[in-house]
Structures are given as C-alpha cells and as structure tokens.
Scaffold this motif. Structure first.
Motif, short mmCIF file in Angstrom:
data_model
loop_
_atom_site.label_atom_id
_atom_site.label_comp_id
_atom_site.label_asym_id
_atom_site.label_seq_id
_atom_site.Cartn_x
_atom_site.Cartn_y
_atom_site.Cartn_z
N CYS A 1 38.63 34.91 -19.97
CA CYS A 1 38.08 34.24 -21.16
C CYS A 1 38.92 33.01 -21.52
CB CYS A 1 38.00 35.22 -22.33
SG CYS A 1 36.76 36.52 -22.11
N ALA A 2 40.23 33.15 -21.48
CA ALA A 2 41.12 32.03 -21.83
C ALA A 2 41.09 30.93 -20.79
CB ALA A 2 42.55 32.53 -22.01
N ALA A 3 41.11 31.29 -19.52
CA ALA A 3 41.24 30.28 -18.46
C ALA A 3 39.91 29.66 -18.05
CB ALA A 3 41.90 30.90 -17.23
N PHE A 4 38.87 30.46 -17.93
CA PHE A 4 37.62 29.97 -17.37
C PHE A 4 36.46 29.91 -18.36
CE2 PHE A 4 39.87 29.63 -13.73
CZ PHE A 4 39.93 30.69 -12.84
N GLY A 5 36.71 30.29 -19.61
CA GLY A 5 35.70 30.13 -20.64
C GLY A 5 34.66 31.22 -20.74
N PHE A 6 34.88 32.38 -20.12
CA PHE A 6 33.94 33.48 -20.24
C PHE A 6 34.00 34.06 -21.65
CE2 PHE A 6 32.13 34.23 -16.15
CZ PHE A 6 33.01 33.62 -15.27
N ARG A 7 32.96 34.81 -22.03
CA ARG A 7 32.97 35.57 -23.26
C ARG A 7 32.59 37.01 -22.90
NH1 ARG A 7 27.81 36.56 -24.52
NH2 ARG A 7 26.26 35.04 -23.84
N VAL A 8 33.13 37.94 -23.65
CA VAL A 8 32.87 39.36 -23.38
C VAL A 8 31.46 39.70 -23.82
CG1 VAL A 8 33.55 41.72 -23.94
CG2 VAL A 8 35.30 39.95 -23.62
N HIS A 9 30.68 40.24 -22.91
CA HIS A 9 29.34 40.71 -23.21
C HIS A 9 29.35 42.22 -23.46
CE1 HIS A 9 24.96 40.78 -23.14
NE2 HIS A 9 25.03 41.82 -22.33
N ALA A 10 30.11 42.95 -22.64
CA ALA A 10 30.21 44.40 -22.79
C ALA A 10 31.45 44.90 -22.08
CB ALA A 10 28.98 45.10 -22.22
N VAL A 11 32.09 45.91 -22.65
CA VAL A 11 33.21 46.59 -22.01
C VAL A 11 33.00 48.09 -22.21
CG1 VAL A 11 35.71 46.99 -21.96
CG2 VAL A 11 34.82 44.68 -22.41
N HIS A 12 32.99 48.82 -21.11
CA HIS A 12 32.84 50.27 -21.14
C HIS A 12 34.09 50.88 -20.53
CE1 HIS A 12 28.63 49.69 -22.20
NE2 HIS A 12 28.59 48.78 -21.24
N GLU A 13 34.80 51.65 -21.33
CA GLU A 13 36.05 52.26 -20.87
C GLU A 13 35.82 53.66 -20.34
OE1 GLU A 13 39.26 49.93 -23.67
OE2 GLU A 13 38.88 52.06 -24.07
N GLY A 14 36.67 54.03 -19.38
CA GLY A 14 36.67 55.38 -18.85
C GLY A 14 37.48 56.28 -19.76
N PRO A 15 37.51 57.57 -19.48
CA PRO A 15 38.25 58.53 -20.31
C PRO A 15 39.74 58.22 -20.42
CG PRO A 15 36.90 59.67 -18.68
CD PRO A 15 36.80 58.21 -18.38
N ASP A 16 40.29 57.55 -19.41
CA ASP A 16 41.72 57.23 -19.41
C ASP A 16 42.02 55.87 -20.06
OD1 ASP A 16 40.69 55.51 -17.51
OD2 ASP A 16 42.10 56.10 -15.93
N GLY A 17 41.00 55.22 -20.61
CA GLY A 17 41.19 53.92 -21.25
C GLY A 17 41.07 52.74 -20.33
N SER A 18 40.88 52.98 -19.04
CA SER A 18 40.70 51.89 -18.10
C SER A 18 39.28 51.31 -18.25
CB SER A 18 40.91 52.37 -16.66
OG SER A 18 39.90 53.29 -16.31
#
Length: 122
Positions: free
Chosen positions: A21-38
């Motif tokens: 996001c900082a370097a290439f200008g992307f924006r977060v659309h969705a983040v789905h975490e696993g049970p371990d937080g990854s």
C-alpha cells in the motif's frame, strides 16, 4: 469483470500488505486471517484491478530481473517510481521509454518478486 488475479505469498503477509500500500499505491479490499492470525487470504486493489496475497513460503530463489511476477499499468510512471523508491523498493530497472510507446520501470518487493510498471495498456 476481472479474469486474472496474480497471487503472491509472503512470510509476513501483514507487513507485505502495509508495504504494498505504501510503496505501490494499493488499498486493502479484504483481509481474512487464519486461526493463528496469519493472512489466509487478502485482496489489494489498485484502481479497478486486484491482486491476492497470503501467508506462505516466499520464493526460494530470486527471479531474474526480467522474470516479472506481474505487470501493472499506471498513468505516471515517474511519480510511481519515486514513490516506490522512497518506500524502499529495490529498483532493478530505472524508468525507460520502450519502442511500443510505453514508459516502464521494474522493482523487487519484500519477498523478491519482480514487478514491472508501465504506461502500456493492452
């Protein structure tokens, strides 16, 4: 409608999301975490386009400078290059003009993936 989604794996996908996001200008659309937080699955958008990333093993060998993982069309290559460089991207090919009327540059991300940015839009 989109048909192609480049997919990238990072040892620390959370850090990669922030950096992309900082370097290439992307924006977060969705983040789905696993049970371990990854990051099990994430989608980052740039204009109307999207990439997918997740936690996993980064490539063991660095790709050759001309083995791009993805090509991304941008309107202002020089400004984009400056932003990426300021964020610490490893620039492997400075901006240049092609014989097909595009202006391009290439950079490596945190995991060594090679990204090519240019003004050419197929």
């Amino acid at each position: 409608m989109r048909s192609i989604y480049p997919v990238f794996r990072y040892a620390d996908a959370h850090a990669a999301i922030d950096w992309l996001c900082a370097a290439f200008g992307f924006r977060v659309h969705a983040v789905h975490e696993g049970p371990d937080g990854s990051v099990a699955h994430a989608e980052l958008a740039l204009d109307d386009d999207m990439i997918m990333i997740g936690t996993g093993n980064a490539p063991q060998a660095r790709p050759a400078d001309d083995a791009y993982a993805v090509y991304v069309a941008v309107d202002d290559v020089d400004a984009h290059h400056d932003r990426a460089k300021a964020a610490g991207a490893e620039i492997i090919r400075e901006p240049f003009d092609t014989d097909y009327a595009s202006r391009d540059y290439a950079a490596r991300d945190l995991a060594g993936n090679v990204w090519s940015f240019g003004t050419y839009r197929p």
